[in-house]
Design a protein around this motif. Structure first.
Motif, PDB file in Angstrom:
ATOM      1  N   MET A  19       0.796  -1.294   0.172  1.00  0.00           N
ATOM      2  CA  MET A  19       0.024  -0.047  -0.203  1.00  0.00           C
ATOM      3  C   MET A  19       0.853   1.256   0.002  1.00  0.00           C
ATOM      4  O   MET A  19       1.801   1.214   0.668  1.00  0.00           O
ATOM      5  CB  MET A  19      -0.877  -0.024   1.188  1.00  0.00           C
ATOM      6  N   THR A  20       0.648   2.093  -0.918  1.00  0.00           N
ATOM      7  CA  THR A  20       1.585   3.370  -0.965  1.00  0.00           C
ATOM      8  C   THR A  20       0.818   4.506  -0.502  1.00  0.00           C
ATOM      9  O   THR A  20      -0.671   4.482  -0.453  1.00  0.00           O
ATOM     10  CB  THR A  20       1.694   3.574  -2.480  1.00  0.00           C
ATOM     11  N   PHE A  21       1.229   5.838  -0.227  1.00  0.00           N
ATOM     12  CA  PHE A  21       0.574   6.829   0.120  1.00  0.00           C
ATOM     13  C   PHE A  21      -0.510   7.243  -0.816  1.00  0.00           C
ATOM     14  O   PHE A  21      -1.756   7.384  -0.432  1.00  0.00           O
ATOM     15  CB  PHE A  21       1.561   8.061   0.061  1.00  0.00           C
ATOM     16  N   ASP A  22      -0.464   7.194  -2.257  1.00  0.00           N
ATOM     17  CA  ASP A  22      -1.418   7.528  -3.094  1.00  0.00           C
ATOM     18  C   ASP A  22      -2.846   6.535  -3.148  1.00  0.00           C
ATOM     19  O   ASP A  22      -3.787   6.932  -3.493  1.00  0.00           O
ATOM     20  CB  ASP A  22      -0.807   7.459  -4.388  1.00  0.00           C
ATOM     21  N   LEU A  67      -3.944   5.716  -0.606  1.00  0.00           N
ATOM     22  CA  LEU A  67      -4.970   5.950   0.604  1.00  0.00           C
ATOM     23  C   LEU A  67      -5.788   7.551   0.436  1.00  0.00           C
ATOM     24  O   LEU A  67      -6.352   7.959   1.217  1.00  0.00           O
ATOM     25  CB  LEU A  67      -3.926   6.270   1.782  1.00  0.00           C
ATOM     26  N   LEU A  83       6.408   8.266   4.498  1.00  0.00           N
ATOM     27  CA  LEU A  83       5.125   7.715   4.587  1.00  0.00           C
ATOM     28  C   LEU A  83       4.550   6.291   4.004  1.00  0.00           C
ATOM     29  O   LEU A  83       4.158   5.561   4.264  1.00  0.00           O
ATOM     30  CB  LEU A  83       4.087   8.717   4.283  1.00  0.00           C
ATOM     31  N   THR A  84       4.996   6.204   2.695  1.00  0.00           N
ATOM     32  CA  THR A  84       4.864   4.997   1.876  1.00  0.00           C
ATOM     33  C   THR A  84       5.766   3.662   2.464  1.00  0.00           C
ATOM     34  O   THR A  84       4.961   2.769   2.652  1.00  0.00           O
ATOM     35  CB  THR A  84       5.422   5.056   0.223  1.00  0.00           C
ATOM     36  N   LEU A 138       3.816   2.741   5.618  1.00  0.00           N
ATOM     37  CA  LEU A 138       2.598   2.342   5.215  1.00  0.00           C
ATOM     38  C   LEU A 138       2.799   0.857   4.913  1.00  0.00           C
ATOM     39  O   LEU A 138       2.058  -0.078   5.260  1.00  0.00           O
ATOM     40  CB  LEU A 138       1.881   3.044   4.369  1.00  0.00           C
ATOM     41  N   GLN A 139       3.885   0.734   3.976  1.00  0.00           N
ATOM     42  CA  GLN A 139       4.339  -0.594   3.685  1.00  0.00           C
ATOM     43  C   GLN A 139       4.517  -1.655   4.617  1.00  0.00           C
ATOM     44  O   GLN A 139       4.215  -2.799   4.820  1.00  0.00           O
ATOM     45  CB  GLN A 139       5.015  -0.706   2.551  1.00  0.00           C
ATOM     46  N   THR A 153       1.142  -2.601   6.746  1.00  0.00           N
ATOM     47  CA  THR A 153       0.535  -3.420   6.089  1.00  0.00           C
ATOM     48  C   THR A 153       1.094  -4.956   5.541  1.00  0.00           C
ATOM     49  O   THR A 153       0.090  -5.708   5.006  1.00  0.00           O
ATOM     50  CB  THR A 153      -0.220  -2.833   4.775  1.00  0.00           C
TER      51      THR A 153
END
Lengths: 199, 170
Positions: free
Chosen positions: A1-4, A6, B161-162, B165-166, B169
């Motif tokens: 899952m990437t920033f975009d 979300l 942030l990516t 998040l990775q 998840t």
């Protein structure tokens, strides 16, 4: 899952405030502002009452032909002038602070700069206040001695005065020290760190 | 000099049109019961800032600056904290029934807010502003940074942030 990935969730209706909750917040704010206003009126009332009481006492003293011998009672005069001098110094500091940060609302960084300076000024005020209070306490024995010498105070009145002023001094110093160390110093550290993150 | 009726009218209009800004900032900077405390601080900051508003900027830019400034300098007031939280818990409406299709969206939001809250305060603010669609030029104006600096920081933050998040998840 990437920033975009979300972003759809961010823009969804789930990421909006609940209108009913918002209304409750508004009611809470109204209650808070009302309380603040009542507190403001109470403070104004207290200051007015104390000022009137002191002014009334002074007028009564003058009307009754109260004599004042500067050479023998200078201690009382210095004691009364100390808070006026400190207040004048506070006002000067406040005016300078306003002049140095005329556009504190230009950006968050400018606002932070003004807040850091305000914190520095608050700490300087406390240091001066504590110093002057200590100076005033040192002057107290001189004042009681002078007042007794001219017959304006009896020994038991002097003892009461020393106890009351001493207790007030200890309480005031404890509160100011607490504010200096536990509130202003940590706040300064926090604000400085935040400001550094802009560099 | 603005009277309180005018102030109230402007405040109500702003809140009606821009409440989402406050909601995003409160969630991006605080969690749990603290959010109510911060939300109250943000609303008070906006209320107090109304008379200082000049038409030089748009209301939204002004509200962004006021709320992000309030959040960055916000510090939980320990003494009155418990009392205020108690009063706001009384104000809370019961939780809505979360439908299945929106539950995933809520989870994703919680994940995103959690990642934002793990950032440094200034970075949090920059990311929130970008998510709210504020241009680099406006972000630069709000924070007092250069536009290129904002761009560099936000690029770095997006990667960070990516990665966060990775990590969460995976």
């Amino acid at each position: 899952m990437t920033f975009d990935d979300l972003l759809p969730a961010w823009n969804s209706s789930r990421n909006a405030p609940d209108p009913a909750q918002l209304e409750r917040y508004k009611a809470g704010i109204a209650a808070h502002l009302g309380k603040e206003y009542r507190e403001f009126l109470w403070h104004i009332g207290m200051v007015a009452a104390v000022t009137l009481f002191l002014a009334g006492g002074f007028v009564q003293y003058v009307r009754s032909g109260g004599a004042f011998d500067f050479a023998k009672e200078w201690g009382s005069l210095v004691f009364l002038l100390l808070p006026i001098g400190v207040a004048a110094w506070f006002v000067r500091g406040f005016v300078r602070h306003r002049q140095q940060h005329p556009r504190y609302d230009l950006s968050i960084k400018e606002g932070l700069r003004a807040l850091i300076d305000e914190n520095r000024l608050s700490r300087a005020r406390l240091r001066v206040s504590m110093g002057v209070l200590t100076g005033a306490m040192a002057l107290l024995p001189v004042i009681t001695y002078q007042l007794q010498l001219v017959g304006k105070q009896r020994p038991h009145e002097a003892a009461s005065m020393l106890v009351v002023f001493g207790a007030a001094y200890v309480a005031s110093m404890a509160w100011q020290l607490w504010k200096y160390r536990r509130r202003l110093l940590p706040e300064n550290t926090r604000l400085q760190a935040l400001f550094r993150s802009y560099e | 000099m603005m009277n309180s009726t005018e102030q109230q009218a402007i405040f109500d209009t702003w809140l009606r049109e821009h409440a989402a800004i406050l909601h995003h900032v409160a969630n991006g900077f605080a969690t749990g019961a603290d959010r109510h405390d911060l939300m109250q601080e943000l609303m008070l900051a906006v209320w107090r800032a109304v008379p200082a508003f000049r038409a030089a900027s748009t209301p939204s830019t002004f509200i962004f600056r006021v709320t992000h400034n309030a959040a960055l300098t916000w510090k939980r007031a320990e003494r009155s904290y418990r009392r205020r939280i108690d009063s706001f818990q009384e104000l809370q409406v019961p939780e809505h029934h979360v439908e299945a299709d929106s539950a995933a969206s809520t989870d994703a939001l919680e994940l995103l807010y959690g990642a934002i809250r793990s950032l440094d305060p200034l970075d949090r603010s920059l990311v929130l502003l970008q998510l709210d669609g504020v241009s680099y030029a406006q972000i630069a104006e709000i924070h007092g940074l250069s536009e290129s600096n904002v761009g560099v920081r936000l690029n770095r933050l997006k990667h960070k942030l990516t990665a966060t998040l990775q990590e969460k998840t995976s």
